[in-house]
Motif scaffolding. Structure first.
Motif, PDB file in Angstrom:
ATOM      1  N   PRO A 346       0.819  -1.218   0.000  1.00 15.13           N
ATOM      2  CA  PRO A 346       0.000   0.000   0.000  1.00 15.13           C
ATOM      3  C   PRO A 346       0.846   1.257   0.000  1.00 15.13           C
ATOM      4  O   PRO A 346       1.927   1.301   0.597  1.00 15.13           O
ATOM      5  CB  PRO A 346      -0.825  -0.121   1.290  1.00 15.13           C
ATOM      6  CG  PRO A 346      -0.051  -1.036   2.164  1.00 15.13           C
ATOM      7  CD  PRO A 346       0.668  -1.988   1.253  1.00 15.13           C
ATOM      8  N   LYS A 347       0.346   2.283  -0.678  1.00 22.66           N
ATOM      9  CA  LYS A 347       1.041   3.570  -0.745  1.00 22.66           C
ATOM     10  C   LYS A 347       0.178   4.651  -0.099  1.00 22.66           C
ATOM     11  O   LYS A 347       0.070   5.754  -0.606  1.00 22.66           O
ATOM     12  CB  LYS A 347       1.350   3.907  -2.198  1.00 22.66           C
ATOM     13  CG  LYS A 347       2.245   2.887  -2.890  1.00 22.66           C
ATOM     14  CD  LYS A 347       2.439   3.219  -4.360  1.00 22.66           C
ATOM     15  CE  LYS A 347       3.394   2.231  -5.020  1.00 22.66           C
ATOM     16  NZ  LYS A 347       2.879   0.859  -4.988  1.00 22.66           N
ATOM     17  N   GLY A 348      -0.416   4.306   1.002  1.00 28.39           N
ATOM     18  CA  GLY A 348      -1.271   5.238   1.710  1.00 28.39           C
ATOM     19  C   GLY A 348      -2.221   4.476   2.612  1.00 28.39           C
ATOM     20  O   GLY A 348      -2.107   3.263   2.777  1.00 28.39           O
ATOM     21  N   ARG A 349      -3.193   5.208   3.195  1.00 27.99           N
ATOM     22  CA  ARG A 349      -4.108   4.586   4.144  1.00 27.99           C
ATOM     23  C   ARG A 349      -5.560   4.622   3.702  1.00 27.99           C
ATOM     24  O   ARG A 349      -6.437   4.196   4.439  1.00 27.99           O
ATOM     25  CB  ARG A 349      -3.981   5.273   5.506  1.00 27.99           C
ATOM     26  CG  ARG A 349      -2.613   5.089   6.159  1.00 27.99           C
ATOM     27  CD  ARG A 349      -2.602   5.658   7.567  1.00 27.99           C
ATOM     28  NE  ARG A 349      -1.372   5.342   8.267  1.00 27.99           N
ATOM     29  CZ  ARG A 349      -1.159   5.610   9.557  1.00 27.99           C
ATOM     30  NH1 ARG A 349      -2.113   6.212  10.262  1.00 27.99           N
ATOM     31  NH2 ARG A 349      -0.014   5.278  10.119  1.00 27.99           N
ATOM     32  N   GLN A 350      -5.808   5.120   2.499  1.00 26.00           N
ATOM     33  CA  GLN A 350      -7.193   5.227   2.045  1.00 26.00           C
ATOM     34  C   GLN A 350      -7.736   3.855   1.650  1.00 26.00           C
ATOM     35  O   GLN A 350      -7.118   3.114   0.894  1.00 26.00           O
ATOM     36  CB  GLN A 350      -7.304   6.177   0.855  1.00 26.00           C
ATOM     37  CG  GLN A 350      -8.717   6.251   0.291  1.00 26.00           C
ATOM     38  CD  GLN A 350      -9.064   7.637  -0.223  1.00 26.00           C
ATOM     39  OE1 GLN A 350      -8.524   8.631   0.251  1.00 26.00           O
ATOM     40  NE2 GLN A 350      -9.972   7.699  -1.182  1.00 26.00           N
ATOM     41  N   VAL A 351      -8.918   3.527   2.165  1.00 28.49           N
ATOM     42  CA  VAL A 351      -9.607   2.276   1.818  1.00 28.49           C
ATOM     43  C   VAL A 351     -10.661   2.608   0.761  1.00 28.49           C
ATOM     44  O   VAL A 351     -11.477   3.513   0.949  1.00 28.49           O
ATOM     45  CB  VAL A 351     -10.276   1.648   3.052  1.00 28.49           C
ATOM     46  CG1 VAL A 351     -11.038   0.385   2.654  1.00 28.49           C
ATOM     47  CG2 VAL A 351      -9.228   1.341   4.114  1.00 28.49           C
TER      48      VAL A 351
END
Length: 590
Positions: A346-351
């Protein structure tokens, strides 16, 4: 007898079976790891076999001297050499078997560890599609079937091959003519063995797959026992189980039929070899091409070939079963390794859920084209009537299930392709289901973070208001809990689960009413503990109690597997739609 027809498989996707090249590569890997052990076993058995060759040579020499009338005073010497060779053979044979047993256990332990390590690293989506029965069958039945091959077949096969080479070499030294007669049955042996081994491997694989299918059906029926009973599916499940058992047994009967034809033909070649050596050897002796001592030694060597060749064929047959099981274990290694897949990082925390469709059965979707964005640090509530698909969507967003179509991503990376450890380190599902493992309280907590020290463990307990009762336990963190130990109350067990969550420190939580099964007083206390865990994290709450939705940043109303409304609480109440109706109904009931 014809092999059973291969039945059409249902929509379940089985884990892959290792290709022949993958199996060979893995066998070479194991051989390199344990080359010292294999070398020791072969060296010890070489000494044992050479010592075993002394006896027939001594007897042949003695027979020759007796026939020539020159054996006076040499019988005791021959007996001495024979006994000495027998002692050396026995000692080194026992030593080689001991080392072979140790080698087999070491190889089997390696294989089990490789399988376990790879299995726990599989993406949750892969396991969800394959079902539990297939993986359980590989980890139990296939390991059990392979254990005999690894413990006994591999070292015994290596030993038998050495024996055949040495005995044939001794026959050639004794008399090249007798060496030729000793292998007169080889064409028959090769022909029947080729017939057998062209059919056996695939049949054994089909037999193993059939047993796995039986396990899968039984596991699904047991897991969904209440549903089966509620929907009166018992007769249908029994018929399905009977059909899978019948398919498995048909392959069992076929492989037994193959062995029934092959084994007698193998015995016939042994008898033919000894008979040819005696008959043609007698002719050679009469012609003066060999002497009677060479004939005696040659017949004994030809008979000595029977045991190692029998071992080779018997263990090679056993290895067909083992090869089928090994291919199924190696197949787990052929699932794409998420660690080497850049798309699984993952390149971030957005689901994000995009056009997600999902069903528990083929052709019966529960979710229909759902799209949802969950911003980092936000709180999203999923609400809707019972059976609308809220919990299913929550499990998809937590990476427990893999979508049938569409995608669920974390930071742009598909959750279904991530290894389980990476998913759980970043996204966690919190519900009313919890488990206290057998062991100390410290061991239970360290499941979340093995390197945590006692200070961190106590801080995690304090964070969920569990420090007081934990300190009151007879031996504190060293208290045995779980089955047979100190019993924890449901609220304490749930706090223990939350403390693990604090230690694991995922940035995103999916809540499925973690307090719904507790009494109101315990639930309120636990909700205060939970609120501390939620601080600073992304929260997706499946809201059965609408006060949870009231406090959320945004609300998604799920109806019949679709999102019918989306927005903040004031907006949805003002809109007068499905959420407003649910809110009014909940307030009136309250």
């Amino acid at each position: 007898m014809k092999p059973p027809a291969i039945q059409e498989r249902g929509p379940a996707t089985m884990l892959p079976v290792g290709s022949p090249s993958a199996v060979r590569a893995y066998v070479r890997l194991l051989a390199r790891r344990h080359r010292a052990g294999f070398g020791a076993v072969i060296a010890l058995h070489t000494v044992s076999t050479v010592a075993g060759l002394v006896g027939p040579w001594v007897l042949g020499s003695l027979v020759q001297e007796l026939s020539a009338g020159t054996a006076e005073g040499k019988i005791l010497s021959a007996v001495g050499w024979y006994l000495l060779a027998l002692l050396v053979q026995s000692a080194f044979m026992g030593w080689s078997r001991l080392r072979g047993g140790v080698l087999g256990e070491e190889v089997l332990a390696d294989l089990r560890e490789d399988f376990l390590v790879r299995s726990v690293a599989l993406p949750p989506g892969v396991l969800e599609r394959a079902g539990t029965g297939d993986l359980v069958s590989r980890g139990t039945t296939d390991i059990d079937r392979l254990s005999k091959s690894v413990r006994e077949a591999v070292p015994e096969l290596a030993v038998a091959l050495v024996s055949v080479v040495l005995v044939l070499g001794a026959l050639v030294v004794t008399s090249p003519l007798l060496a030729l007669t000793a292998v007169v049955g080889l064409p028959l042996l090769l022909l029947t063995s080729r017939w057998y081994f062209r059919r056996a491997p695939e049949s054994y694989r089909a037999e193993s797959a059939g047993y796995a299918a039986v396990n899968t059906v039984l596991a699904e029926t047991v897991d969904a026992g209440r549903t089966v009973e509620a929907l009166r599916l018992g007769d249908e499940r029994v018929r399905l189980t009977d059909r899978k058992i019948a398919e498995w047994l048909s392959w069992e009967r076929y492989t037994m039929w193959l062995r029934t034809l092959w084994f007698p033909s193998v015995d016939a070649t042994y008898a033919l070899a000894v008979l040819a050596t005696l008959t043609l050897g007698g002719v050679y002796t009469v012609k003066g091409w060999i002497d009677v001592g060479q004939l005696t030694t040659g017949v004994l060597y030809a008979q000595a070939l029977t045991h190692p060749v029998d071992l080779i064929l018997r263990w090679y047959d056993e290895l067909q079963v083992g090869q089928a099981s090994l291919a199924r274990l190696v197949g787990v290694r052929e699932v794409e390794d998420p660690e080497t897949d850049e798309d699984s990082h993952p390149k971030g925390r957005q689901v994000t859920a995009s056009e997600v469709r999902f069903g528990y059965r083929e052709g019966a979707d529960v979710l229909h084209g759902i799209s949802l964005d969950v911003a980092p640090g936000s709180r999203v509530a999923l609400v809707g009537p019972s059976g609308a698909g809220k919990s299913t969507l929550g499990r998809l967003l937590a990476g427990i299930y893999a979508p049938g179509r569409g995608s669920v991503t974390l930071g742009g990376a598909p959750l279904a392709r991530m290894p389980a450890e990476r998913v759980r380190a970043q996204v966690a599902l919190v519900n009313q289901e919890h488990h206290v493992f057998v062991g100390t309280l410290r061991d239970n907590l360290r499941l979340a973070r093995p390197d945590a020290d006692d200070t961190e463990l106590r801080a995690a307990l304090d964070a969920v208001d569990a420090g007081e009762w934990a300190d009151a336990l007879p031996e504190g963190l060293d208290t045995e809990v779980g089955s047979g130990g100190t019993a924890l109350t449901p609220p304490q067990a749930q706090q223990l689960a939350l403390a693990r969550l604090v230690l694991a420190d995922p940035h995103t939580l999916v809540l499925d009413e973690a307090t719904s099964l507790l009494d109101p007083r315990a639930a309120r206390h636990l909700e205060r503990s939970l609120s501390r865990v939620l601080e600073g994290r992304t929260v997706i709450a499946i809201a059965h109690r609408l006060h949870t939705a009231h406090d959320a940043d945004v609300i998604a109303v799920v109806e019949q597997g679709r999102i019918s409304e989306y927005g903040a609480h004031p907006e949805l109440v003002a809109a007068g739609g499905p959420y407003a109706a649910l809110w009014r109904s909940w307030r009136d009931e309250g």
